[in-house]
Design a protein around this motif. Sequence first.
Motif, short mmCIF file in Angstrom:
data_model
loop_
_atom_site.label_atom_id
_atom_site.label_comp_id
_atom_site.label_asym_id
_atom_site.label_seq_id
_atom_site.Cartn_x
_atom_site.Cartn_y
_atom_site.Cartn_z
N LEU A 52 0.83 -1.20 0.00
CA LEU A 52 0.00 0.00 0.00
C LEU A 52 0.87 1.26 0.00
CD1 LEU A 52 -2.87 1.15 0.13
CD2 LEU A 52 -2.65 1.12 2.62
N VAL A 53 1.87 1.28 0.85
CA VAL A 53 2.77 2.44 0.91
C VAL A 53 3.52 2.59 -0.41
CG1 VAL A 53 4.82 3.38 2.04
CG2 VAL A 53 3.02 2.36 3.41
N ALA A 54 4.09 1.50 -0.91
CA ALA A 54 4.86 1.55 -2.16
C ALA A 54 3.99 1.98 -3.33
CB ALA A 54 5.50 0.20 -2.44
N GLY A 55 2.78 1.42 -3.42
CA GLY A 55 1.89 1.75 -4.53
C GLY A 55 1.44 3.19 -4.51
N LEU A 56 1.06 3.68 -3.33
CA LEU A 56 0.61 5.08 -3.23
C LEU A 56 1.75 6.06 -3.48
CD1 LEU A 56 -1.91 4.89 -0.26
CD2 LEU A 56 -2.40 5.00 -2.70
N LEU A 57 2.93 5.75 -2.97
CA LEU A 57 4.09 6.61 -3.26
C LEU A 57 4.36 6.64 -4.77
CD1 LEU A 57 6.61 5.65 -0.44
CD2 LEU A 57 5.54 7.88 -0.78
N GLN A 58 4.26 5.47 -5.41
CA GLN A 58 4.54 5.39 -6.84
C GLN A 58 3.49 6.14 -7.66
OE1 GLN A 58 7.29 4.26 -7.95
NE2 GLN A 58 6.96 3.99 -10.11
N ILE A 59 2.23 6.10 -7.24
CA ILE A 59 1.17 6.78 -7.98
C ILE A 59 1.24 8.29 -7.78
CG2 ILE A 59 -1.34 7.14 -8.08
CD1 ILE A 59 -1.62 4.10 -7.64
N PHE A 60 1.30 8.74 -6.53
CA PHE A 60 1.23 10.17 -6.26
C PHE A 60 2.55 10.91 -6.51
CE2 PHE A 60 -2.39 8.70 -3.62
CZ PHE A 60 -3.38 9.37 -4.33
N LEU A 61 3.67 10.21 -6.47
CA LEU A 61 4.96 10.83 -6.75
C LEU A 61 5.61 10.12 -7.94
CD1 LEU A 61 6.17 11.24 -3.07
CD2 LEU A 61 5.26 13.02 -4.56
N LEU A 78 15.61 5.11 -11.38
CA LEU A 78 16.38 6.09 -12.16
C LEU A 78 15.99 6.04 -13.63
CD1 LEU A 78 19.89 5.64 -10.51
CD2 LEU A 78 18.30 7.55 -10.22
N LEU A 79 15.71 4.85 -14.14
CA LEU A 79 15.27 4.73 -15.53
C LEU A 79 13.90 5.37 -15.74
CD1 LEU A 79 16.11 3.58 -18.26
CD2 LEU A 79 14.99 1.44 -17.62
N GLN A 80 12.99 5.20 -14.78
CA GLN A 80 11.68 5.83 -14.88
C GLN A 80 11.79 7.35 -14.86
OE1 GLN A 80 9.35 4.05 -11.74
NE2 GLN A 80 8.74 2.32 -13.03
N ILE A 81 12.65 7.87 -14.03
CA ILE A 81 12.86 9.33 -13.98
C ILE A 81 13.45 9.81 -15.30
CG2 ILE A 81 14.20 11.17 -12.89
CD1 ILE A 81 13.96 9.56 -10.27
N ALA A 82 14.42 9.09 -15.84
CA ALA A 82 15.05 9.49 -17.11
C ALA A 82 14.03 9.47 -18.25
CB ALA A 82 16.22 8.56 -17.43
N GLY A 89 7.53 14.51 -19.77
CA GLY A 89 6.41 14.16 -18.90
C GLY A 89 5.50 13.08 -19.43
N VAL A 90 5.56 12.78 -20.72
CA VAL A 90 4.69 11.75 -21.29
C VAL A 90 5.06 10.38 -20.71
CG1 VAL A 90 3.95 10.63 -23.41
CG2 VAL A 90 4.34 13.10 -23.39
N GLY A 91 6.31 10.15 -20.43
CA GLY A 91 6.77 8.88 -19.88
C GLY A 91 6.35 8.65 -18.44
N ALA A 92 5.65 9.61 -17.82
CA ALA A 92 5.19 9.46 -16.45
C ALA A 92 4.06 8.43 -16.34
CB ALA A 92 4.74 10.79 -15.87
N PHE A 93 3.54 7.99 -17.48
CA PHE A 93 2.52 6.95 -17.44
C PHE A 93 3.12 5.61 -16.98
CE2 PHE A 93 0.23 9.80 -20.36
CZ PHE A 93 -0.96 9.89 -19.63
N TRP A 94 4.38 5.39 -17.29
CA TRP A 94 5.04 4.14 -16.87
C TRP A 94 5.04 4.02 -15.34
CZ3 TRP A 94 10.98 3.15 -17.30
CH2 TRP A 94 11.28 1.88 -16.81
N PRO A 95 5.53 5.04 -14.58
CA PRO A 95 5.48 4.91 -13.13
C PRO A 95 4.05 4.85 -12.58
CG PRO A 95 7.00 6.64 -13.75
CD PRO A 95 6.30 6.21 -14.98
N LEU A 96 3.10 5.50 -13.24
CA LEU A 96 1.71 5.46 -12.81
C LEU A 96 1.16 4.04 -12.92
CD1 LEU A 96 -0.78 7.09 -11.89
CD2 LEU A 96 -1.34 7.33 -14.30
N ILE A 100 0.04 1.04 -9.96
CA ILE A 100 -1.15 0.18 -9.97
C ILE A 100 -0.74 -1.28 -9.87
CG2 ILE A 100 -3.14 -0.54 -11.35
CD1 ILE A 100 -3.16 2.38 -12.44
N MET A 101 0.31 -1.66 -10.59
CA MET A 101 0.80 -3.04 -10.54
C MET A 101 1.29 -3.39 -9.12
SD MET A 101 0.72 -4.43 -13.68
CE MET A 101 2.03 -5.61 -13.73
N ILE A 102 1.94 -2.44 -8.46
CA ILE A 102 2.41 -2.67 -7.09
C ILE A 102 1.21 -2.89 -6.17
CG2 ILE A 102 3.54 -1.60 -5.10
CD1 ILE A 102 5.43 -0.21 -7.11
N LEU A 103 0.16 -2.05 -6.29
CA LEU A 103 -1.02 -2.21 -5.46
C LEU A 103 -1.73 -3.54 -5.71
CD1 LEU A 103 -2.57 1.36 -5.53
CD2 LEU A 103 -1.54 0.19 -3.59
#
Length: 117
Positions: A52-61, A78-82, A89-96, A100-103
């Motif tokens: 829950l913590v990992a998923g919410l951190l990944q979604i909101f940040l 680091l790869l997701q940030i790059a 900003g279009v690549g921010a869908f990957w961490p989003l 969801i996958m983490i949750l």
Amino acid sequence: MPGHLQQGGQQHDERTTGGWLVPGPERQAKPYGATGYGVDAYGRPLSDKSKLVAGLLQIFLSTFAVGRFYLGYTNIALLQIAVTVCTCGVGAFWPLIDGIMILMGKVPDPQGRTLRD
């Protein structure tokens, strides 16, 4: 007292312990690879990290891939940030989607253990 055994300042009943000191559950040895966080339905040890913590951190940040840093996947974070920065900003869908996958419980910790609920 007959039937009782006094060892180490503790009283034990020979009939139930066979005369041997039986350590409590807090002193018994844990199986190899076991953590103090329990086991899942299949008997595998659980991670010390919460999904829950990992998923919410990944979604909101998601721009900063904080959920992956929290789990210990530094290279993926680091790869997701790059990718997010290089695609403006279009690549921010990957961490989003990753959040969801983490949750959903599809991402283990780096040691392969299931994340806690």
